[in-house]
Design a protein around this motif. Structure first.
Motif, PDB file in Angstrom:
ATOM      1  N   PRO A   1     -17.503  -4.646 -35.571  1.00 29.40           N
ATOM      2  CA  PRO A   1     -16.812  -4.783 -34.286  1.00 29.40           C
ATOM      3  C   PRO A   1     -16.982  -6.182 -33.701  1.00 29.40           C
ATOM      4  O   PRO A   1     -18.025  -6.826 -33.873  1.00 29.40           O
ATOM      5  CB  PRO A   1     -17.499  -3.729 -33.398  1.00 29.40           C
ATOM      6  N   LYS A   2     -15.946  -6.648 -33.027  1.00 30.40           N
ATOM      7  CA  LYS A   2     -16.000  -7.963 -32.390  1.00 30.40           C
ATOM      8  C   LYS A   2     -16.602  -7.824 -30.997  1.00 30.40           C
ATOM      9  O   LYS A   2     -16.109  -7.077 -30.155  1.00 30.40           O
ATOM     10  CB  LYS A   2     -14.594  -8.552 -32.294  1.00 30.40           C
ATOM     11  N   LEU A   3     -17.705  -8.548 -30.784  1.00 31.28           N
ATOM     12  CA  LEU A   3     -18.405  -8.480 -29.495  1.00 31.28           C
ATOM     13  C   LEU A   3     -17.780  -9.478 -28.525  1.00 31.28           C
ATOM     14  O   LEU A   3     -17.814 -10.688 -28.743  1.00 31.28           O
ATOM     15  CB  LEU A   3     -19.884  -8.786 -29.692  1.00 31.28           C
ATOM     16  N   SER A   4     -17.182  -8.956 -27.456  1.00 26.68           N
ATOM     17  CA  SER A   4     -16.613  -9.800 -26.410  1.00 26.68           C
ATOM     18  C   SER A   4     -16.644  -9.022 -25.104  1.00 26.68           C
ATOM     19  O   SER A   4     -16.741  -7.789 -25.099  1.00 26.68           O
ATOM     20  CB  SER A   4     -15.174 -10.207 -26.744  1.00 26.68           C
ATOM     21  N   TRP A   5     -16.565  -9.761 -23.987  1.00 25.82           N
ATOM     22  CA  TRP A   5     -16.601  -9.084 -22.688  1.00 25.82           C
ATOM     23  C   TRP A   5     -15.411  -8.131 -22.540  1.00 25.82           C
ATOM     24  O   TRP A   5     -15.537  -7.033 -22.011  1.00 25.82           O
ATOM     25  CB  TRP A   5     -16.592 -10.112 -21.548  1.00 25.82           C
ATOM     26  N   ASP A   6     -14.243  -8.573 -22.987  1.00 24.52           N
ATOM     27  CA  ASP A   6     -13.059  -7.721 -22.861  1.00 24.52           C
ATOM     28  C   ASP A   6     -13.241  -6.417 -23.638  1.00 24.52           C
ATOM     29  O   ASP A   6     -12.890  -5.333 -23.143  1.00 24.52           O
ATOM     30  CB  ASP A   6     -11.823  -8.463 -23.381  1.00 24.52           C
ATOM     31  N   ASN A   7     -13.792  -6.516 -24.853  1.00 26.84           N
ATOM     32  CA  ASN A   7     -13.990  -5.319 -25.666  1.00 26.84           C
ATOM     33  C   ASN A   7     -15.051  -4.400 -25.072  1.00 26.84           C
ATOM     34  O   ASN A   7     -14.948  -3.173 -25.169  1.00 26.84           O
ATOM     35  CB  ASN A   7     -14.374  -5.708 -27.093  1.00 26.84           C
ATOM     36  N   ILE A   8     -16.072  -4.999 -24.463  1.00 26.51           N
ATOM     37  CA  ILE A   8     -17.125  -4.192 -23.824  1.00 26.51           C
ATOM     38  C   ILE A   8     -16.577  -3.470 -22.603  1.00 26.51           C
ATOM     39  O   ILE A   8     -16.769  -2.262 -22.421  1.00 26.51           O
ATOM     40  CB  ILE A   8     -18.328  -5.078 -23.437  1.00 26.51           C
ATOM     41  N   LEU A   9     -15.866  -4.209 -21.750  1.00 27.12           N
ATOM     42  CA  LEU A   9     -15.357  -3.625 -20.511  1.00 27.12           C
ATOM     43  C   LEU A   9     -14.292  -2.558 -20.767  1.00 27.12           C
ATOM     44  O   LEU A   9     -14.189  -1.583 -20.023  1.00 27.12           O
ATOM     45  CB  LEU A   9     -14.791  -4.730 -19.616  1.00 27.12           C
ATOM     46  N   SER A  10     -13.502  -2.742 -21.818  1.00 23.07           N
ATOM     47  CA  SER A  10     -12.444  -1.778 -22.121  1.00 23.07           C
ATOM     48  C   SER A  10     -12.966  -0.554 -22.868  1.00 23.07           C
ATOM     49  O   SER A  10     -12.263   0.454 -22.988  1.00 23.07           O
ATOM     50  CB  SER A  10     -11.345  -2.445 -22.955  1.00 23.07           C
ATOM     51  N   GLY A  11     -14.196  -0.649 -23.378  1.00 23.40           N
ATOM     52  CA  GLY A  11     -14.757   0.444 -24.158  1.00 23.40           C
ATOM     53  C   GLY A  11     -14.427   0.350 -25.638  1.00 23.40           C
ATOM     54  O   GLY A  11     -14.889   1.177 -26.435  1.00 23.40           O
TER      55      GLY A  11
END
Length: 365
Positions: free
Chosen positions: A45-55
């Motif tokens: 998985p690609k770790l990014s703020w957008d991916n974290i915040l979107s789930g």
């Protein structure tokens, strides 16, 4: 107090395998594709703020740990063996039927009745927009619908008769119902795959020819392989699953096959060396395939299809000079423009695929 001494070896083996599974994430490269499951696997998985915040990151991580676990196929097979030993006949969404047959589990609750009605409407609109042409919807029944007596006793299954009645209301005389035709075939569907056999496809071709005023051509079928285990086998991976035999008609030859701009083949014999031997037919699925048959009658068929049509289309090559096949899952062009160029239109898809599809709106583009 329970005596767990006898469980010690099993616990130890499980612990070792679990440790290997965890270690595999760090010690082995990711697998991009599972040939057994015929699908692409989740990569790191690609770790990014957008991916974290979107789930998305957590969802991809969950899929990653499931897809990349070492001995994945072994764990799946072991689980299936244990579940069957417990008397279960519904494993990983597949029914274990009689004679070694596996069936996709579809119930009245899981079948998309609204989707079926909506997509039938899109087909009806396509046909209405092309008056004066021979327009036919060959909707293939599900294997369990035809082979109902092979299902486990009392296994819930959706009301396919009601679904075909709904299609009849929407499509009228353009609907071609092949249930009785397929029921008369000795082996209309594979045991471990969701597709119809070449014998089933050939029988449906005969029905289509009769309904559309064509003269059905008879072709001898030759065994291509006797070692096919298909999509439903991949769900359960039971080691004693039967092998299916795949047949084809090598006497059928065409001038050219072009799929998504690349040269293809009506029968891709290299598929016999791969897991998914159903890819013998056209080599798989593409957005658009154009077949120049060598039959010189100037007639052009537009065939809107799912993968069931791949083993069906060779039988049509004596009826048309050009056959354009569209798989709406991958096609991005204008269906209306191609329909305007065609003499006849055929929609061929399996009924549960039709109900579940979100692509039939493209028929209006």
């Amino acid at each position: 107090m329970k005596n767990t001494k006898g469980l010690a070896p099993l616990i130890a083996i499980s612990a070792i395998l679990l440790a290997l599974s965890v270690g595999s994430f760090f010690l082995t490269p990711d697998r991009a594709f599972s040939e057994n499951e015929n699908r692409y696997l989740q990569l790191t998985p690609k770790l990014s703020w957008d991916n974290i915040l979107s789930g998305k990151f957590m969802k991809d991580t969950e899929n990653y740990t499931s897809d990349q676990i070492i001995f994945r196929d072994f764990w799946t097979a072991s689980r299936s063996v244990l579940q069957r030993a417990e008397g279960k006949e519904d494993i990983s969404g597949a029914y274990l039927g009689a004679d070694g047959r596996y069936f996709t589990k579809v119930t009245d609750d899981s079948f998309d009745w609204a989707g079926l009605n909506k997509n039938a409407g899109y087909i009806r609109s396509l046909f209405d927009a092309n008056p004066g042409k021979s327009c036919t919807a060959l909707i293939v029944p599900s294997p369990a619908g035809v082979l109902r007596d092979k299902l486990p006793a009392n296994a819930p299954y959706y009301d396919e008769a009601a679904a075909f009645a709904q299609l009849g209301d929407a499509l009228g005389g353009t609907l071609l119902d092949s249930r009785e035709t397929l029921a008369a075939v000795d082996d209309p569907y594979y045991h471990t795959d969701h597709h119809w056999t070449t014998m089933g496809a050939q029988a449906a071709y005969g029905l289509w020819a009769q309904a559309t005023g064509h003269t059905a051509r008879a072709y001898g079928l030759t065994e291509a392989t006797d070692s096919f285990r298909g999509t439903l086998y991949s769900k359960v991976l039971l080691p004693d699953s039967v092998y299916d035999t795949v047949y084809y008609a090598p006497e059928i030859a065409v001038d050219s096959v072009v799929c998504d701009g690349e040269d293809g083949a009506l029968y891709d014999l290299s598929a016999l060396e791969r897991k998914d031997k159903y890819e013998l037919f056209l080599g798989g699925n593409y957005g658009q395939c154009v077949i120049t048959t060598g039959t010189e009658n100037g007639k052009h068929l537009l065939l809107v299809k799912d993968s069931f049509a791949n083993s069906f289309v060779p039988f049509l090559t004596g009826d048309y000079e050009t056959i354009t096949m569209l798989d709406l899952r991958y096609f991005r062009g204008s269906v209306q423009e191609l329909a305007a160029e065609a003499d006849d239109i055929l929609v061929l898809t399996e009924i549960t695929n039709l109900a579940a599809s979100g692509e039939y709106f493209k028929l209006g583009k």
